[in-house]
Write an enzyme that holds these catalytic residues in place. Structure first.
Site, PDB file in Angstrom:
ATOM      1  N   GLU A  66       0.830  -1.212   0.000  1.00  0.00           N
ATOM      2  CA  GLU A  66       0.000   0.000   0.000  1.00  0.00           C
ATOM      3  C   GLU A  66       0.858   1.254   0.000  1.00  0.00           C
ATOM      4  OE1 GLU A  66      -3.178   0.272  -1.147  1.00  0.00           O
ATOM      5  OE2 GLU A  66      -3.596  -1.272   0.339  1.00  0.00           O
ATOM      6  N   ASP A  90       3.095   2.297  -4.794  1.00  0.00           N
ATOM      7  CA  ASP A  90       3.147   2.471  -6.262  1.00  0.00           C
ATOM      8  C   ASP A  90       3.813   3.779  -6.680  1.00  0.00           C
ATOM      9  OD1 ASP A  90       0.861   3.964  -5.539  1.00  0.00           O
ATOM     10  OD2 ASP A  90      -0.375   3.223  -7.195  1.00  0.00           O
ATOM     11  N   ALA A 134     -14.643   3.276  -1.653  1.00  0.00           N
ATOM     12  CA  ALA A 134     -14.539   2.172  -0.697  1.00  0.00           C
ATOM     13  C   ALA A 134     -13.153   1.542  -0.705  1.00  0.00           C
ATOM     14  CB  ALA A 134     -15.598   1.113  -1.010  1.00  0.00           C
ATOM     15  N   SER A 170     -13.169   2.140  -7.729  1.00  0.00           N
ATOM     16  CA  SER A 170     -14.239   2.319  -8.711  1.00  0.00           C
ATOM     17  C   SER A 170     -13.779   3.250  -9.826  1.00  0.00           C
ATOM     18  CB  SER A 170     -15.486   2.901  -8.032  1.00  0.00           C
ATOM     19  OG  SER A 170     -15.281   4.235  -7.630  1.00  0.00           O
ATOM     20  N   ASP A 179      -3.708   0.859  -9.621  1.00  0.00           N
ATOM     21  CA  ASP A 179      -5.134   0.558  -9.782  1.00  0.00           C
ATOM     22  C   ASP A 179      -5.481   0.271 -11.242  1.00  0.00           C
ATOM     23  OD1 ASP A 179      -5.234   1.236  -7.130  1.00  0.00           O
ATOM     24  OD2 ASP A 179      -6.115   3.211  -7.470  1.00  0.00           O
TER      25      ASP A 179
END
Ligand code: ADP
Ligand code: MG
Length: 372
Positions: free
Chosen positions: A20, A23, A108, A112, A157
């Site tokens: 986490e 990147d 979340a 998305s 992502d």
């Protein structure tokens, strides 16, 4: 095929198993795609406009192609931004109607936004016969978020939404921007008896974007002071020396998190390749502690969910996504899933937190064409 003027593409949200905030430090991450996905149906229009609609929104947004500017369109910018990036690349973009329909919950920590930009980017690549390479498609989708929407995401992502495959996590090296498939036998494929439970806390922190930028800047500053291109270049063995060379606890905490997190990703990949999924739990839990104590991006809802899931028998648990809200994941025996879910719901009720939403994740495929 020349008469096909409408295409549909679907791209998934993702869970980041571990790695986490690494990147944007040229580091390692290990996301997998989830079943929840965004479908974009794109049609050529005669008029030079981009019209964006979403099944999750009441408003339709209409923007003239010639007037497209970064920041325009609010939520619709995630879709219309692709037309702007393509025009900047020299592509003659026709008028477009873009219809979105997504099952990925927003904000979340399940990305998305990447599901959206990747479904649209892949659809335009197909519709306009652009023949983009995987690297170019990744750049396009990332530029939509970074340059048009103005969200400083690090690229993991989008790589996950485009390149993940069923039953695997994607070991991402964000320096070379290459992903490698690593088996992840969870979910209802009958292969294993372990599950990954995703708990969407539905908590959202108002200042998440500002906090994200501050972490990015701290990492850049630490790398500058240490004389390296990125914190990726600090080896575990050199961490003590690096820490003593940094002047503030903020810079030390950020550096400690990134360096140890990269190491945890590498160890997780090794275990998964050796077929030892059941042994990765402690690495997940250590990742959470590092994000909470060193990187300082956790909040009470995430910590309560992690603690409750561990107490319910999970082998490991951690927040996933950028933090300040979003989701927690836990690795656990599939027979414990229902009890763990109930335990989190009860713990949240006791704390007066918004009731969480939980589901078991099934590692799924990345962007693919669907019938329009
Ligand atoms: P995350 O990627 O973690 O879900 P982001 O803040 O990066 O959170 O992206 C969420 C934003 O993406 C929403 O606020 C909205 O602007 C846009 N978005 C995502 N899905 C949809 C959708 N189905 N319809 C319209 N906008 C969407
Ligand atoms: Mg996002």
């Amino acid at each position: 095929m020349s008469n096909v003027r409408s295409v549909g593409w679907r791209a998934p949200g993702r869970v980041n198993l571990i790695g986490e905030h690494t990147d944007y430090n040229d580091g390692f991450a290990l996301p997998f795609a989830i079943e929840q996905a965004c479908t974009a149906t794109v049609t050529v229009l005669a008029e030079p406009v981009v019209v964006v609609g979403s099944a999750q929104r009441d408003d339709e947004v209409r923007l003239a192609l010639a007037d497209l500017q970064p920041g325009a369109g609010e939520w619709a910018g995630y879709a219309a931004g692709a037309a702007w990036v393509l025009r900047r690349m020299g592509v003659d973009v026709p008028g477009l109607q873009i219809r979105l329909d997504s099952t990925v919950p927003t904000g979340a920590g399940l990305s998305s936004s990447a599901a959206l930009v990747c479904s649209v980017g892949a659809a335009l690549n197909d519709l306009l016969a652009l023949d983009l390479s995987p690297a170019q498609l990744l750049t396009l989708t990332r530029n939509v978020e970074n340059d048009f929407v103005g969200a400083p995401t690090g690229g993991m992502d989008q790589l996950a939404a485009l390149d993940c495959t069923e039953g695997h996590a994607l070991f991402c090296d964000m320096r070379t921007v290459v992903g490698e498939q690593v088996p992840l036998p969870v979910g209802d494929d009958g292969a294993g008896d372990l599950a990954i439970l995703v708990v969407n806390t539905r908590a959202q922190h108002q200042h998440a974007t500002g906090e994200y930028r501050a972490r990015r800047e701290a990492c850049e500053q630490a790398a500058d002071l240490l004389g390296v291109d990125a914190l990726r270049d600090v080896a575990m063995a050199d961490l003590p020396a690096a820490l003593s060379a940094l002047p503030t606890e903020t810079l030390r905490g950020c550096t400690r998190h990134i360096v140890t997190e990269n190491d945890r990703v590498l160890r997780t990949v090794e275990l998964l390749r050796a077929g030892q999924l059941d042994a990765i739990g402690p690495l997940l839990t250590e990742s959470h502690a590092s994000l909470r104590d060193d990187y300082r991006v956790s909040i009470a809802e995430l910590d309560v969910a992690v603690e409750t899931l561990l107490a319910a028998g999970a082998l490991g648990a951690r927040m996933t996504g950028g933090g300040f809200g979003g989701s927690v994941i836990a690795l656990l025996d599939e027979h414990l899933v229902d009890a763990a879910r109930q335990a989190v719901t009860a713990a949240f009720a006791r704390q007066d937190f918004t009731s969480p939403v939980a589901f078991t994740a099934r590692p799924s495929r990345g962007a693919h064409r669907v019938a329009p």
